[in-house]
Design an enzyme around this catalytic site. Structure first.
Site, short mmCIF file in Angstrom:
data_model
loop_
_atom_site.label_atom_id
_atom_site.label_comp_id
_atom_site.label_asym_id
_atom_site.label_seq_id
_atom_site.Cartn_x
_atom_site.Cartn_y
_atom_site.Cartn_z
N ASP A 163 -22.40 -38.74 -17.63
CA ASP A 163 -21.99 -38.73 -16.58
C ASP A 163 -22.94 -37.81 -15.91
O ASP A 163 -23.14 -37.72 -14.58
CB ASP A 163 -20.42 -38.23 -16.46
CG ASP A 163 -20.17 -36.92 -16.83
OD1 ASP A 163 -21.17 -36.46 -17.50
OD2 ASP A 163 -19.24 -36.52 -16.71
N SER A 164 -24.09 -37.17 -16.70
CA SER A 164 -25.34 -36.72 -15.92
C SER A 164 -25.79 -37.71 -15.02
O SER A 164 -26.58 -37.32 -13.97
CB SER A 164 -26.04 -36.05 -16.90
OG SER A 164 -26.29 -37.09 -17.86
N ASP A 203 -19.66 -41.89 -21.21
CA ASP A 203 -18.93 -40.79 -21.00
C ASP A 203 -17.57 -41.18 -20.16
O ASP A 203 -17.70 -42.08 -19.24
CB ASP A 203 -19.76 -39.97 -19.94
CG ASP A 203 -20.03 -38.47 -20.70
OD1 ASP A 203 -19.34 -38.23 -21.69
OD2 ASP A 203 -20.96 -37.92 -19.98
N GLU A 216 -14.97 -34.49 -22.72
CA GLU A 216 -14.85 -33.41 -22.63
C GLU A 216 -13.69 -32.54 -22.94
O GLU A 216 -12.64 -33.13 -22.51
CB GLU A 216 -15.72 -32.84 -21.46
CG GLU A 216 -17.06 -33.26 -21.20
CD GLU A 216 -17.49 -32.85 -19.85
OE1 GLU A 216 -16.91 -31.82 -19.31
OE2 GLU A 216 -18.62 -33.44 -19.38
N GLU A 241 -22.55 -27.97 -26.59
CA GLU A 241 -23.59 -27.68 -25.70
C GLU A 241 -23.47 -26.00 -25.12
O GLU A 241 -22.22 -25.42 -24.95
CB GLU A 241 -23.02 -28.39 -24.18
CG GLU A 241 -24.03 -28.16 -23.00
CD GLU A 241 -23.77 -29.17 -22.05
OE1 GLU A 241 -23.20 -30.44 -22.11
OE2 GLU A 241 -24.64 -29.13 -20.96
O1 KIV Z 1 -23.65 -36.28 -19.37
C1 KIV Z 1 -24.34 -36.19 -20.28
O2 KIV Z 1 -25.63 -36.58 -20.00
C2 KIV Z 1 -24.10 -35.46 -21.26
C3 KIV Z 1 -24.89 -34.88 -22.49
C4 KIV Z 1 -26.28 -34.60 -22.30
C5 KIV Z 1 -24.31 -34.07 -23.58
O3 KIV Z 1 -22.83 -35.25 -21.54
#
Ligand code: KIV
Length: 270
Positions: free
Chosen positions: A49-50, A88, A120, A186
């Protein structure tokens, strides 16, 4: 044998079985061309979700929707042949309880053809992780700094220092016991990452969590140097693509203004 040397699509079971062997190689991807690029060298490709911050300019991951994850998941699927694809679950799509999580995980799996989802949270998510795992949804857990909880945590600081360590360790033990096939750690100190990696039966995948983990993950745009203004301590830049791109755009602009581009070799004749 390392997971990376096997042929055929990598499964969540392969990842679990890699505990304690050659470190697992994991990167994010959000598009088809990047998925194609990383697939041959990665064991896991995470549609993180980044994506909201990296590609959509959001200030946190909180505004990412299930529809965004589905769109990017579909794009990544088209670029992968062998790495395990994990998607995610975005903020608000699983926290209400196991049924909501199951409904949305099923949608993610059906529409993106991912083989696993990431959630998460530690002890509080254990019941949900158990519910999904027992119903055919492999879950990668994520403890330590959980970016979707940025407001509750008061920022993106390192988690698990001093007395906090025991809480993070309990989180990792709870998600492993609930059936997660791996867990992202993390931004936690090295001693804690080592202790958790020794204590849990599933692979730990670190981001800012030291080489003590069973594998590593980075945001692909960070390690390729796609940003000039974002330099967290835990990221090693393996390229400086933003700088190269900036230089390329400047050259293009100058050549267009000076009528040096297009040159004869770029022009069609009769
Ligand atoms: O959303 C993401 O990219 C992540 C990671 C880099 C672990 O959760």
């Amino acid at each position: 044998m390392s997971v990376a040397r096997r042929t055929g699509a990598i499964t969540p079971r392969d990842i679990s079985a890699a505990k304690g062997s050659t470190p697992l190689v994991c990167l994010t991807a959000y598009t088809t061309p990047v998925a194609r690029l990383v697939d041959p060298d990665c064991d896991v490709v995470l549609v993180g979700d980044s994506v909201g911050m990296v590609l959509h300019g959001l200030s946190s991951t909180l505004g990412v929707t299930l529809e965004m994850m589905i769109m990017h998941g579909k794009a990544v699927r088209r670029g992968l042949e062998r790495a395990l694809m994990v998607v995610d679950m975005p903020f608000g799509s699983y926290e209400e309880g196991p049924e909501q999580a199951m409904r949305n995980a099923a949608r993610l799996m059906a529409e993106t053809e991912c083989a696993a989802v990431k959630i998460e949270g530690g002890e509080t998510m254990a019941e949900t992780i158990r519910f999904l795992s027992e119903r055919g949804v492999p879950v990668m857990a994520h403890v330590g700094l959980t970016p979707q909880a940025v407001n509750a945590l008061g920022g993106y600081r390192v988690q698990g220092k001093g007395l906090e360590a025991e809480r993070i360790r309990r989180d990792a033990l709870a998600v492993a016991e609930a059936g997660a096939f791996s867990v992202v750690l993390e931004k936690v100190p090295e001693t804690l990452a080592r202790r958790i990696t020794e204590d849990v039966a599933i692979p730990t995948i670190g981001i800012g969590a030291s080489p003590a983990c069973d594998g590593q993950i980075l945001v692909v745009d960070d390690m390729l140097g796609m940003f000039t203004d974002f330099r967290p301590k835990f990221v090693k830049r393996y390229a400086e693509l933003a700088k190269q791109a900036e230089t390329a755009v400047k050259s293009y602009a100058q050549e267009v203004r000076e009528r040096r581009f297009p040159a004869p070799e770029h022009v069609f004749g009769e």
